[in-house]
Design a protein around this motif. Structure first.
Motif, short mmCIF file in Angstrom:
data_model
loop_
_atom_site.label_atom_id
_atom_site.label_comp_id
_atom_site.label_asym_id
_atom_site.label_seq_id
_atom_site.Cartn_x
_atom_site.Cartn_y
_atom_site.Cartn_z
N MET A 310 0.83 -1.22 -0.05
CA MET A 310 -0.03 -0.01 -0.22
C MET A 310 0.86 1.15 0.08
N ALA A 311 0.21 2.37 -0.11
CA ALA A 311 1.10 3.64 -0.07
C ALA A 311 0.01 4.79 0.57
N LEU A 312 0.71 5.35 1.33
CA LEU A 312 0.11 6.51 2.01
C LEU A 312 0.49 7.91 1.49
N ILE A 313 -0.57 8.68 1.29
CA ILE A 313 -0.10 10.19 0.73
C ILE A 313 -0.50 10.99 1.61
N SER A 314 0.28 11.86 2.09
CA SER A 314 0.18 12.77 3.05
C SER A 314 0.09 14.07 2.24
N LEU A 315 -0.88 15.08 2.58
CA LEU A 315 -1.06 16.23 1.87
C LEU A 315 -1.23 17.38 2.92
N ALA A 316 -0.65 18.41 2.76
CA ALA A 316 -0.58 19.75 3.87
C ALA A 316 -1.18 20.92 3.09
N PHE A 317 -2.42 21.51 3.85
CA PHE A 317 -2.82 22.65 3.06
C PHE A 317 -3.07 23.70 3.98
N ASP A 382 4.90 8.84 -7.69
CA ASP A 382 4.54 9.94 -6.39
C ASP A 382 3.67 10.70 -6.87
N GLN A 383 3.84 11.66 -7.94
CA GLN A 383 2.98 12.63 -8.40
C GLN A 383 1.75 12.24 -8.85
N GLU A 384 1.75 11.29 -9.40
CA GLU A 384 0.46 10.43 -9.82
C GLU A 384 -0.47 10.25 -9.09
N LEU A 385 0.21 9.32 -7.74
CA LEU A 385 -0.63 9.07 -6.73
C LEU A 385 -0.99 10.43 -5.86
N VAL A 386 -0.16 11.42 -5.94
CA VAL A 386 -0.67 12.68 -5.34
C VAL A 386 -1.94 13.12 -6.11
N ASP A 387 -1.80 13.32 -7.51
CA ASP A 387 -2.91 13.62 -8.49
C ASP A 387 -4.23 13.07 -8.26
N VAL A 388 -4.00 11.61 -8.16
CA VAL A 388 -5.18 10.84 -8.15
C VAL A 388 -6.05 10.84 -6.69
N LEU A 399 -12.95 19.38 -2.22
CA LEU A 399 -12.07 20.03 -1.80
C LEU A 399 -11.27 20.72 -3.19
N THR A 400 -10.77 22.04 -3.40
CA THR A 400 -10.08 22.51 -4.65
C THR A 400 -8.72 22.98 -4.03
N ALA A 401 -8.37 23.15 -2.60
CA ALA A 401 -7.43 24.01 -2.35
C ALA A 401 -5.94 23.25 -2.78
N GLU A 402 -4.98 23.99 -2.98
CA GLU A 402 -3.79 23.45 -3.57
C GLU A 402 -2.77 23.10 -2.17
N PRO A 403 -2.25 21.88 -2.42
CA PRO A 403 -1.62 21.44 -1.28
C PRO A 403 -0.33 22.29 -1.34
N ILE A 404 0.46 22.83 -0.15
CA ILE A 404 1.62 23.54 0.08
C ILE A 404 2.76 22.30 0.41
N ALA A 405 2.43 21.01 0.69
CA ALA A 405 3.51 20.34 0.63
C ALA A 405 2.75 18.58 0.49
N THR A 406 3.59 17.68 0.09
CA THR A 406 3.05 16.37 -0.19
C THR A 406 4.27 15.37 0.18
N THR A 407 3.75 13.96 0.85
CA THR A 407 4.63 13.16 1.02
C THR A 407 4.01 11.78 0.62
N VAL A 408 4.65 10.80 0.04
CA VAL A 408 4.22 9.54 -0.36
C VAL A 408 5.14 8.64 0.38
N THR A 409 4.44 7.70 1.11
CA THR A 409 5.15 6.66 1.87
C THR A 409 4.89 5.35 1.15
N ARG A 410 5.66 4.50 0.72
CA ARG A 410 5.12 3.38 0.00
C ARG A 410 5.52 2.23 1.02
#
Length: 477
Positions: A310-317, A382-388, A399-410
């Protein structure tokens, strides 16, 4: 120079623990309290296994498991013993939702892992036909479960597939990342297996269980977190192990394990280790490799344990932009039958007060992707996982806000699977291991993947060694 000394002449027995995940560290901690000397050998460069602290946009977060089941004592007690008592916190909110049938719907109450006591408990989640099917349970003849049965198979036969597909699948998927139609009821949901074994009607059995629970209510929250992240737990336990004189070796894979008249011998990295006993606390495949020569039949069984990735996608707004766009609550689960990519989302800054306190201007959200044998999504960048993730969050919440940071952990091969018959496989493994003096195994591959269950398996391994009078371990705390 070899580590440890042969047991005898009143000296403390020396135990080699293979693996510095939470199971291995919990085993080492208890062994030290029982009078052993301990060397923990970890193949990777860090302790903690699937518990991993991190940060995003300057805010501390968990990049692995984020909560502990507080109704079981093992994890919270270990946290207290490791000096984290003041940092244990319940969720600020535990109100979750299901994203199903095109809308976010409140998570039903009054169920046991998705199995309701009445059809009314699932109103709003199931279709009218699905609710009617649940209501027919009391009219059906008994369904025998035998020695074991798949959760999905049994519940679908009693209540219809809609209950499985829209509620049990996302709930079990959040724990095992598995397939409800293959997951063992006996191993994964033992309380439900007992209900199925002793009652003709599944819903009546669940109501009886709920009445029993209501008559003996547990105090305190169901779940707990740790300020700064559950990932702090293994770090604190490792420090406690070191403070008691134990060794924790990193980048030290164990090879060449063998036993002779002088005890156990192995290499931890390039360092010789001699010990009186060994606890193997590694994932199944790694444990099989370590045990290949000394317990070959156990190794064969361990080779058969499958894992899900699995993967965890963390997004900060920016909170000012995102907070109002998200619905109330701690997040939502997603049934795979709805065809979405993410399987869950947690509004982490809402769920955990300590995350919100780290930076009140930042809002952290995380999503997860990946289920058993679902490999295509994990092949994306990673970018594709953030996008999806952003796409599905927008579809679910607006939610339409743009994230200020993202992290993908596989987490490749992160969660062991418990198919029908898992309990008999585990029994065979332990039987083969028990035939070798001074050897025990523990970890998430055996009795449960949650943190408390994993710690309990470590304690059971220590108890098994303590029962050997030749080894000379203490039996108390």
């Amino acid at each position: 120079m070899a580590t440890g000394t042969p047991h005898g002449s009143g000296r403390s027995p020396h135990v080699l623990v293979v693996g510095a995940g939470v199971a291995g560290l919990a085993a080492a901690h208890r062994l030290l309290r029982r009078g052993a000397t301990v060397t923990v050998a970890e193949a990777s460069g860090r302790v903690g296994g699937k518990l991993l602290p991190g940060e995003i946009a300057g805010v501390r977060v968990d990049l692995g498991a984020e909560s502990l089941l507080a109704r079981r004592p093992e994890a919270v007690e270990l946290a207290r013993e490791a000096g984290l008592a003041d940092d244990l916190q319940p969720p600020a909110t535990a109100t979750a939702a299901l994203w199903t049938r095109g809308a976010l719907r409140p998570m039903p109450r009054g169920h046991v892992m998705g199995v309701p006591g009445t059809a009314d408990a699932l109103a709003g989640v199931l279709s009218e036909e699905g609710l009617r099917r649940v209501g027919q349970d009391a009219e059906l003849p008994r369904t025998e479960v035998g020695e074991d049965v798949a959760v999905g198979q049994y519940v679908a036969e009693r209540l219809g597939r809609e209950v499985v597909d829209r509620l049990i699948e996302p709930l079990l998927g959040g724990v095992y990342a598995g397939d409800a139609y293959q997951i063992s009821m006996r191993a994964a949901v033992p309380q439900l297996f007992e209900v199925a074994r002793t009652h003709t009607s599944l819903t009546e059995g669940v109501r009886a269980l709920q009445e029993k629970t209501a008559a003996n209510p547990s105090t305190g929250p169901v779940f707990a977190g740790i300020a700064g992240g559950v990932g702090r737990l293994p770090l604190a336990v490792a420090e406690a192990v070191r403070s008691r004189g134990g060794e924790v070796l990193l980048n030290a894979p164990v090879t060449g394990l063998r036993r002779d008249a002088d005890g156990w011998h192995a290499l931890a990295g390039d360092r010789p280790v001699r010990a009186d006993a060994v606890v193997v606390a590694a994932p199944a495949a790694a444990a099989a490799t370590v045990l290949r020569e000394v317990a070959p039949r156990a190794a064969v069984e361990l080779d058969g344990v499958e894992y899900a990735s699995m993967a965890l996608i963390s997004l900060a707004f920016r909170r000012a932009e995102a907070d109002a766009q998200l619905p109330a609550g701690s997040g939502f689960l997603v049934p795979p039958v709805d065809g979405r990519t993410i399987k869950a989302s947690t509004f982490a800054s809402r769920k955990w007060g300590w995350i919100a306190d780290e930076d009140p201007d930042v809002l952290v959200v995380r999503t997860s992707v990946g289920r058993y044998r679902e490999t295509a999504i994990l092949g994306r960048s990673d970018q594709e996982l953030v996008d999806v993730s952003r796409h599905d969050l927008h579809e679910a919440t607006g939610l339409t806000a743009e994230p200020i940071a993202t992290t993908v952990t596989r987490w490749d091969d992160g969660l062991p699977q418990y198919p029908v018959g898992h309990h008999t496989r585990v029994a065979r493994i332990r039987e083969h291991v028990a035939a070798v003096p001074g050897l025990a195994v523990c970890g998430a591959a055996y009795d449960g993947v949650g943190v408390p269950a994993t710690i309990a398996s470590a304690y059971a391994a220590v108890d098994a060694l303590s029962a050997d009078p030749v080894l000379g371990l203490g039996t108390g705390e």
